[in-house]
Design an enzyme around this catalytic site. Structure first.
Site, PDB file in Angstrom:
ATOM      1  N   SER A 824       0.974  -1.383   0.253  1.00 31.56           N
ATOM      2  CA  SER A 824      -0.204  -0.269   0.074  1.00 31.56           C
ATOM      3  C   SER A 824       1.015   1.528  -0.120  1.00 31.56           C
ATOM      4  CB  SER A 824      -0.958   0.441   1.532  1.00 31.56           C
ATOM      5  OG  SER A 824      -0.161  -0.259   2.447  1.00 31.56           O
ATOM      6  N   LYS A 867      -7.040   4.019   8.505  1.00 35.07           N
ATOM      7  CA  LYS A 867      -5.800   4.349   8.018  1.00 35.07           C
ATOM      8  C   LYS A 867      -5.884   6.504   8.366  1.00 35.07           C
ATOM      9  CE  LYS A 867      -3.276   1.266   5.467  1.00 35.07           C
ATOM     10  NZ  LYS A 867      -3.014   0.900   4.148  1.00 35.07           N
TER      11      LYS A 867
END
Ligand code: ADP
Length: 936
Positions: A824, A867
């Site tokens: 990611s 996140k």
């Protein structure tokens, strides 16, 4: 052969005197007097023939020993019955020549003179006989020396062995006399030995005696050893126990003595409440306690369901316990086992009815009550509460249904059972037939009544996943409260040994049951809510067994109705237990375990939620814990927000609670000081009737804590400095991560150019394979697009190998000790390389996440909610996310977070660069790449 006449003394049976030996024997008075006159008339020590008897009361042996009278002790005249004591020293072998040798030692004729002969020269024995004799004698001597515990004896044996070594062959027969005289041996053998005048004969007979004696000594030593081993242990234990109980008795009497003296008041007790009798503490009354405990165990076994496995085991062990002597180790072991066995809340046992929880489930208002309970305990978490209510509804439906079926079944059974006779004796009362093997298990009339099948409440197993402090444990507690069941938490963090879950077998020293049985015992009911905390931290299979596999058995509804704890060793029904698991992250849970669970994700709270939780739950909790109320202390909204944003930056509320606790404690001290001064004032001005708080406030006590006071109370804000440090730099871009604890946050990606390199990429910061590959991929993409990005002047030029200078790139992710992996960070790394090579900077309030492909497409990633919340906590203004994660944001991220930040969804690297650096900051040469949807 020399003939002579010697007075013959018959030795009492079974005594024998060999030449060189010395003996002391009692002799009758008449014989003693005769001997005395012999001694008195002789010039030197007179010689007599000491002749043994062939058997008690039988005739004299034909061989004897000429012996010197060394000492003769006459008894005192007043004591007529006491015999003389005679000491003889054997000198040489003799043979009696006359046939009339049938006197007995006790015969009236006492000493008779006989003709005797000394045998002729003995001759020298053969070498072979000497060797055999020596070897057998030395072996025996060594054995005897080893066996004896007396040093003097040992030395004597060793001395004889030395003498034997140094004896000449000619003297060997004399040595045989000496040795045979000093070792034990059978009487017949010794008589035989005495009759051997020839040296050769004597040596071989001595050898036989020694060999015999050696084997007898060895065998008896072995037997003694083994008997000793087993005996000494028991005896030791017995003696120690005796001593212990004696000491305890002594101590008890001493303490009773002192307590009597202490409790006897010197001044008469004015209230009259004093009781002169010493009070016996419950700690001292051991016997009473023992009787009560045993009665308790018995009652519990009797309460177990008829014919159940646990009852059979309980009865068997109870009978065993009765047979084992009290105080033995075995007794303690069996007793301990019985205590555990009876403390397990067995389904079907009397008094263990899950009636309370069934009552709760039957209540029509159960669902609304449960909702109210969840709301009362937790703020927010709407989706999760909704899911839990659904779960509870299923539990209720299943339970009620099972209950109905069971009620129907039991009513039928009870009709049948009422026709059967009742047994008059309980199976615990040790009847004789029970002791007879084979009859123990014989069916009694009661065997037809079977254990009632409990209503099983099999629902999906809930698995709460989320960072610490997000309320996983307290949600479990709420569920238990709304179901009206006991709550138990089992911490699985670091469980490496299967035995910790299943228990150790009873054969194991210090064995005991596993965590599940321990939790059941504490709960005291067969249907508790058990929270298996940190299920992801359980070790997989290792040499201590497979704890994860044991957990699978516990959690599997198909298997857990007969869970086998190795210690208890009777299948335990766990089907009524409601298991809830918790874990910090999904990745570390094994697939089969995950398969059995229903996941409920708790991602963390926004600042607003935290402030609400703090106001409604954490602050009141801390106030009560520190003895204050809301009248004494309040935290302003700003102050709470400041604590949440600047002092804590976690997904949960643990640190927030700690920080609030710090503020409350600080104010508690202040308040205590004010109270002291108010009391002094009250004494001075009794007319002042205002309440204490008002007075304290008047005296300068500040009830409301504001933001500006926090630095004084909690110290410098931790995250303030961190934020100030976050400036815009070339080659630095902020990525978004989820830590192992399941917490989201930002992580800087730092890159630098190293001059005079070889055009390579160096990656550091504990990076895994996937993240490394993603770094290489990012660099490849940047290299291929270096011309379009204006980094190089020609398509064919490598930006790291510009003419005249070859450079390396070093990429680092801080927190080097923490392992990082996953794809990611792809787009963030690409942006970092672009920034490094172009010189353009990405603003420090921009953070991004997304996987990059070689074609420059941005792929979706996991952990979006964590996140985004992490970015929000870090005061990020713009978050760049993959287009494919749009729905995750819409579904999971709270609207207040979404509105507080700019969320940009990107499909390609081009869009990412534009969003990160700003429109038009990077010049893009040539055609932009067409966006193609993947049709794979
Ligand atoms: P976890 O088990 O997830 O680590 P806990 O359940 O121990 O976290 O929660 C820590 C503390 O935070 C507890 O005192 C709990 O009551 C409180 N808490 C967490 N979430 C909430 C919430 N939504 N509402 C009220 N209190 C909460």
């Amino acid at each position: 052969m020399a003939n002579t006449v010697l007075p013959v003394l018959a030795l009492p049976h079974p005594l024998i005197l060999l030449p060189t030996a010395r003996i002391t024997i009692p002799v009758q008075r008449s014989t003693g007097e005769e001997l005395l006159s012999l001694v008195q008339h002789a010039e030197d020590q007179p010689l007599i023939a000491a002749v043994p008897l062939t058997s008690p009361d039988a005739s004299l042996h034909s061989w004897g020993t000429a012996a010197r009278i060394v000492r003769l002790i006459r008894p005192p005249a007043r004591n007529q019955k006491q015999p003389f004591l005679l000491t003889l020293q054997g000198v040489a072998r003799i043979r009696i020549l006359e046939e009339r040798n049938t006197i007995c030692s006790d015969s009236a004729d006492g000493i008779v003179e006989r003709r005797v002969e000394y045998p002729e020269a003995e001759g020298t024995p053969a070498m072979e006989s000497i060797i055999k004799f020596k070897a057998s004698a030395l072996r025996l001597l060594e054995l005897l020396a080893k066996d004896t515990s007396q040093q003097a004896k040992r030395d004597a044996y060793r001395k004889i062995a030395d003498m034997l070594e140094n004896t000449t062959d000619g003297k060997m027969a004399n040595m045989a006399d000496l040795l045979v005289a000093s070792v034990n041996g059978e009487y017949a053998d010794k008589l035989d030995f005495l009759s051997a005048s020839n040296a050769e004969d004597r040596l071989s007979r001595a050898t036989t005696i020694f060999v015999k004696q050696t084997s007898i000594t060895e065998v008896s030593k072995k037997i003694a050893q083994s008997v000793d081993d087993s005996l000494s242990k028991q005896q030791k234990e017995f003696y120690l126990r005796q001593q212990l109980s004696a000491i305890q008795r002594e101590l008890a009497s001493i303490t009773r003595g002192t307590s009597v003296s202490n409790s006897t008041p010197i001044i008469p007790d004015v209230q009259g409440s004093g009781n002169d009798a010493p009070k016996v503490s419950e700690l001292d009354n051991e016997e009473q306690a023992e009787v009560e405990e045993m009665a308790d165990i018995k009652a519990k076994i009797e309460a177990m369901a008829k014919d159940s496995e646990e009852r059979k085991m309980g009865v068997r062990e109870w009978r065993r316990l009765k047979r084992i002597p009290q105080g033995s180790v075995e007794h303690g072991v069996v007793r301990n086992y019985l205590e555990w066995l009876t403390s397990v809340p067995w389904t079907g046992s009397e008094g263990n009815a899950s009636a309370i929880s069934m009552e709760t489930l039957r209540n029509p208002a159960f669902i609304s009550n449960a909702r109210a309970q969840l709301d009362a305990d937790h703020y927010g978490l709407e989706k999760i509460k909704k899911r839990l209510i659904e779960y509870l509804a299923v539990v209720r439906l299943k339970a009620v249904q099972a209950d109905r079926e069971q009620a129907l079944a039991t009513s039928q059974k009870s009709v049948e059972a009422s026709k059967e006779p009742h047994p008059s004796q309980t199976d615990l009362e040790t009847n004789v037939s029970a002791m007879v093997p084979g009859q123990e298990q014989s069916p009694t009339p009661s065997s037809s009544t079977t254990k009632p099948k409990p209503s099983t409440v099999k629902g999906p197993i809930l698995l709460f996943i989320g960072p610490p402090g997000t309320g996983k444990t307290s949600l479990g507690q709420s569920i238990a409260r709304s179901l009206n069941r006991p709550f138990q938490r089992i911490s699985l963090g670091g469980v490496r040994d299967e035995a910790e879950i299943r228990g150790h077998r009873r054969t194991y020293v210090g064995s005991g049951p596993g965590l599940i049985v321990q939790a059941l015992r504490k709960a005291g009911r067969p249907d508790p809510v058990i929270l298996l905390d940190e299920i992801d931290k359980v070790s997989q299979s290792n040499f201590h067994g497979d704890p994860a596999a044991a957990l699978l058995e516990v959690l599997d509804p198909e298997q857990n109705h007969s869970f086998n704890d190795h210690y208890v060793n009777v299948p335990i029904d766990l089907s009524q237990v409601l298991f809830i698991c918790t874990s910090n992250s999904l990745e570390t849970i094994s697939a089969p375990l995950l398969d059995r669970c229903e996941i409920v994700q708790l991602s963390g709270y926004t600042y607003d939620e935290k402030v609400h939780i703090a106001r409604r739950f954490l602050l009141p909790k801390q106030l009560t814990a520190n003895g204050l109320t809301s009248e004494h202390l309040e935290l302003s909204e700003d102050a709470l927000m400041h604590i949440a944003t600047m002092y804590t930056r976690e997904a949960g509320v643990r640190s927030l609670e700690r920080a609030i606790g710090g503020v409350v404690r600080y104010k508690a001290v202040e308040w205590a000081e004010h109270i002291d001064t108010s009391l002094v004032d009250a004494e001075k001005h009794p007319e002042d009737t205002r309440n204490v708080i008002d007075k304290a406030v008047l005296n300068g006590y500040k009830r409301i804590v504001e933001t500006d006071e926090l630095e004084k109370i909690l110290g410098i804000a931790r995250w303030d400095a961190d934020e100030r440090e976050r400036d815009e730099r070339r080659g630095v871009v902020y990525g978004l991560v989820v830590t192992g604890m399941g917490e989201g946050g930002i992580l800087p990606i730092e890159t630098i150019l190293i001059p005079s390199g070889s055009g390579t990429l160096k990656l550091t910061g504990s990076l895994g394979e996937v993240i490394k590959e993603s770094g290489e991929l990012a660099l490849s993409w940047v290299k291929t697009h270096a011309y379009q990005l204006g980094i190089t002047q020609h398509r064919s030029i490598d930006p790291l190998k510009v003419p005249g200078e070859t450079r390396d790139i070093h990429l680092h992710l801080p927190s080097g000790a923490v392992k990082k992996d996953g794809p990611s960070a792809g787009i963030a790394m690409t942006c970092a390389f672009v920034s490094l090579l172009t010189g353009a900077c990405v603003p420090s309030d921009v953070a991004m996440t997304g996987e990059i492909t070689l074609r420059g497409r941005v792929g979706p990633v996991g952990g979006i909610k964590e996140k985004v919340l992490g970015a929000h906590r870090a005061h990020i203004k713009k978050v760049i996310l993959p287009w494919a994660n749009r729905k995750d944001v819409e579904q999971d991220v709270p609207p207040e977070v979404r509105s507080a930040m700019q969320l940009v969804f990107v499909r390609t690297m081009e869009e990412t660069l534009e969003a990160a650096f700003g429109k038009g900051v990077l010049g893009w040469r040539g055609e932009s790449m067409p966006v193609l949807e993947s049709r794979l």
